[in-house]
Scaffold this motif. Structure first.
Motif, PDB file in Angstrom:
ATOM      1  N   THR A 166      34.410  38.578  31.580  1.00 40.88           N
ATOM      2  CA  THR A 166      35.376  38.425  32.783  1.00 40.88           C
ATOM      3  C   THR A 166      35.494  39.387  33.746  1.00 40.88           C
ATOM      4  OG1 THR A 166      37.777  37.726  33.084  1.00 40.88           O
ATOM      5  CG2 THR A 166      37.380  39.429  31.369  1.00 40.88           C
ATOM      6  N   SER A 168      38.064  40.364  37.717  1.00 37.15           N
ATOM      7  CA  SER A 168      39.189  39.778  38.351  1.00 37.15           C
ATOM      8  C   SER A 168      38.669  38.996  39.640  1.00 37.15           C
ATOM      9  CB  SER A 168      40.296  40.813  38.646  1.00 37.15           C
ATOM     10  OG  SER A 168      39.406  41.670  39.748  1.00 37.15           O
ATOM     11  N   GLN A 169      39.347  38.042  40.160  1.00 36.89           N
ATOM     12  CA  GLN A 169      38.945  37.282  41.146  1.00 36.89           C
ATOM     13  C   GLN A 169      38.672  37.923  42.383  1.00 36.89           C
ATOM     14  OE1 GLN A 169      38.208  33.755  41.195  1.00 36.89           O
ATOM     15  NE2 GLN A 169      37.047  34.624  43.272  1.00 36.89           N
ATOM     16  N   LEU A 172      35.226  39.928  42.113  1.00 40.70           N
ATOM     17  CA  LEU A 172      34.096  38.819  42.391  1.00 40.70           C
ATOM     18  C   LEU A 172      33.991  38.644  43.986  1.00 40.70           C
ATOM     19  CD1 LEU A 172      34.645  36.558  39.438  1.00 40.70           C
ATOM     20  CD2 LEU A 172      33.249  38.347  39.580  1.00 40.70           C
ATOM     21  N   ASP A 173      35.087  38.594  44.528  1.00 40.42           N
ATOM     22  CA  ASP A 173      35.244  38.385  46.076  1.00 40.42           C
ATOM     23  C   ASP A 173      34.500  39.553  46.811  1.00 40.42           C
ATOM     24  OD1 ASP A 173      36.634  36.079  45.751  1.00 40.42           O
ATOM     25  OD2 ASP A 173      38.729  36.911  46.175  1.00 40.42           O
ATOM     26  N   HIS A 177      29.643  37.116  42.718  1.00 44.13           N
ATOM     27  CA  HIS A 177      29.931  36.486  41.295  1.00 44.13           C
ATOM     28  C   HIS A 177      28.568  36.201  40.763  1.00 44.13           C
ATOM     29  CE1 HIS A 177      30.988  33.296  38.402  1.00 44.13           C
ATOM     30  NE2 HIS A 177      32.386  33.306  38.871  1.00 44.13           N
ATOM     31  N   ILE A 249      43.442  34.000  32.521  1.00 45.19           N
ATOM     32  CA  ILE A 249      42.322  32.983  33.000  1.00 45.19           C
ATOM     33  C   ILE A 249      42.915  31.768  33.517  1.00 45.19           C
ATOM     34  CG2 ILE A 249      40.375  31.528  32.246  1.00 45.19           C
ATOM     35  CD1 ILE A 249      39.469  34.382  32.273  1.00 45.19           C
ATOM     36  N   GLY A 252      44.286  32.251  36.989  1.00 45.19           N
ATOM     37  CA  GLY A 252      43.302  32.493  38.096  1.00 45.19           C
ATOM     38  C   GLY A 252      43.265  33.779  38.318  1.00 45.19           C
ATOM     39  N   ARG A 253      43.897  34.606  37.701  1.00 46.44           N
ATOM     40  CA  ARG A 253      43.682  35.945  37.936  1.00 46.44           C
ATOM     41  C   ARG A 253      42.620  36.869  37.758  1.00 46.44           C
ATOM     42  NH1 ARG A 253      48.106  40.815  36.590  1.00 46.44           N
ATOM     43  NH2 ARG A 253      47.371  42.483  38.038  1.00 46.44           N
ATOM     44  N   VAL A 255      38.489  35.577  35.837  1.00 47.18           N
ATOM     45  CA  VAL A 255      37.360  34.458  35.835  1.00 47.18           C
ATOM     46  C   VAL A 255      36.756  34.577  34.529  1.00 47.18           C
ATOM     47  CG1 VAL A 255      35.831  33.459  37.105  1.00 47.18           C
ATOM     48  CG2 VAL A 255      37.447  34.555  38.410  1.00 47.18           C
ATOM     49  N   ASN A 256      36.256  33.264  34.094  1.00 49.03           N
ATOM     50  CA  ASN A 256      35.494  33.314  32.972  1.00 49.03           C
ATOM     51  C   ASN A 256      34.129  33.285  33.404  1.00 49.03           C
ATOM     52  OD1 ASN A 256      34.143  32.949  30.524  1.00 49.03           O
ATOM     53  ND2 ASN A 256      35.205  30.941  30.018  1.00 49.03           N
ATOM     54  N   LEU A 257      33.254  34.382  33.086  1.00 48.62           N
ATOM     55  CA  LEU A 257      31.958  34.568  33.800  1.00 48.62           C
ATOM     56  C   LEU A 257      30.918  33.967  32.811  1.00 48.62           C
ATOM     57  CD1 LEU A 257      32.268  38.126  35.401  1.00 48.62           C
ATOM     58  CD2 LEU A 257      32.477  35.956  36.596  1.00 48.62           C
TER      59      LEU A 257
END
Length: 301
Positions: A166, A168-169, A172-173, A177, A249, A252-253, A255-257
């Protein structure tokens, strides 16, 4: 009965390390306790205790006798509880041990629901990363994750612990990703140390393709809650138990990678000593916990 009383007095003296403390616990005088020990030694024809002005300690024979007497008295106490439990509902204090992370993330919800059904039960919870000696510490039940090493314990499986990668969004931004294990080698990795859950030897076979074990880590800590906070603060990618981050998860804070990768699961057991009779409160909690995961569709947590 007199012989049984002498065993109680003897084991109390050994545990207390002196006659005065033992006498206080038993409601007797020190001289009365000393006399009973002397009578016991005379009957057995052997010295059981080494005596000094301030303390006593068992001889070799005394230690052997103490070990057996303790088991006999525990069996007697359990027999009494067994009979009493036939006519009583769960009540009294239930001593439980668990890992800190699981205790905080899962047990409070389970305790709250259990108490709605069994209001006469009290919980005494001990949180520890390392396993405890249930008999010595007086623990009724323990929550154990993973394989069981102690053959003296009975283990009832209640669920499986799922681990996911996992981040954070926001992280990843900024950094991209990853879509494969190999791409993880281009990212900042956060790791936990000193805890069985995520020692490199446990996840190495799953992450070795991405060379994560040999990669420089941005952050290492020996506490899962702190590792989770580092992840929430956009520091990098990590592996965490799903039960810790389920809400993050879903919001949305986090992300399940790589959900398609089969990361290891471990069985969650409720354990107790094999020779210990389960009280009504212990049986009720074991059954309740197993049913809790089924009713909430939490086979993997």
């Amino acid at each position: 009965m007199a012989r049984l009383d002498s065993l109680v007095i003897f084991t109390t003296v050994v545990k207390a390390n002196n006659f005065t403390n033992a006498a206080h616990q038993l409601g007797l005088t020190p001289s009365a306790v000393s006399k009973q020990i002397s009578l016991l030694e005379d009957r057995l024809g052997i010295r059981l205790l080494n005596r000094t002005t301030r303390s006593v300690s068992p001889t070799e024979a005394g230690q052997l006798f103490f070990n057996r007497c303790s088991r006999l008295l525990e069996d007697l106490e359990e027999a009494e509880h067994m009979v009493k439990d036939l006519e009583t509902s769960p009540r009294g204090t239930l001593k439980i041990s668990a890992t800190p992370t699981f205790g905080r993330a899962m047990l409070m919800k389970i305790f709250a629901k259990f108490l709605e059904q069994y209001p006469d039960v009290n919980f005494d919870l001990t949180l520890a990363d390392k396993g405890m000696d249930l008999v010595r510490e007086g623990i009724d039940l323990a929550i154990h994750l993973g394989s069981l090493q102690d053959s003296r314990l009975v283990a009832r499986p209640v669920a499986r612990q799922k681990v996911i990668l996992t981040a954070s969004q926001a992280y990843l931004d900024k950094h991209g990703h990853p879509t494969t294990l190999q791409e993880l080698s281009n990212h900042y990795i956060l790791m936990v140390s000193g805890i069985d859950f995520a020692e490199p030897r446990w996840i190495k076979r799953f992450l070795k393709e991405a060379a994560l074990i040999n990669k420089d880590r941005r952050f290492t800590v020996n506490d899962l809650d702190t590792l989770c906070e580092a992840t929430l603060n956009d520091m990098g990618i990590t592996a965490l138990p799903y039960y810790m981050i389920r809400e993050h998860i879903e919001s949305g804070r986090l992300v399940n990678l790589l959900p398609e990768v089969n990361f290891p699961t471990r069985t969650i057991h409720v354990v107790y000593p094999e020779n210990r009779y389960l009280s009504a409160k212990s049986r009720a909690f074991v059954d309740f916990m197993a049913n809790y995961f089924v009713e909430h569709n939490l086979d993997d947590v």
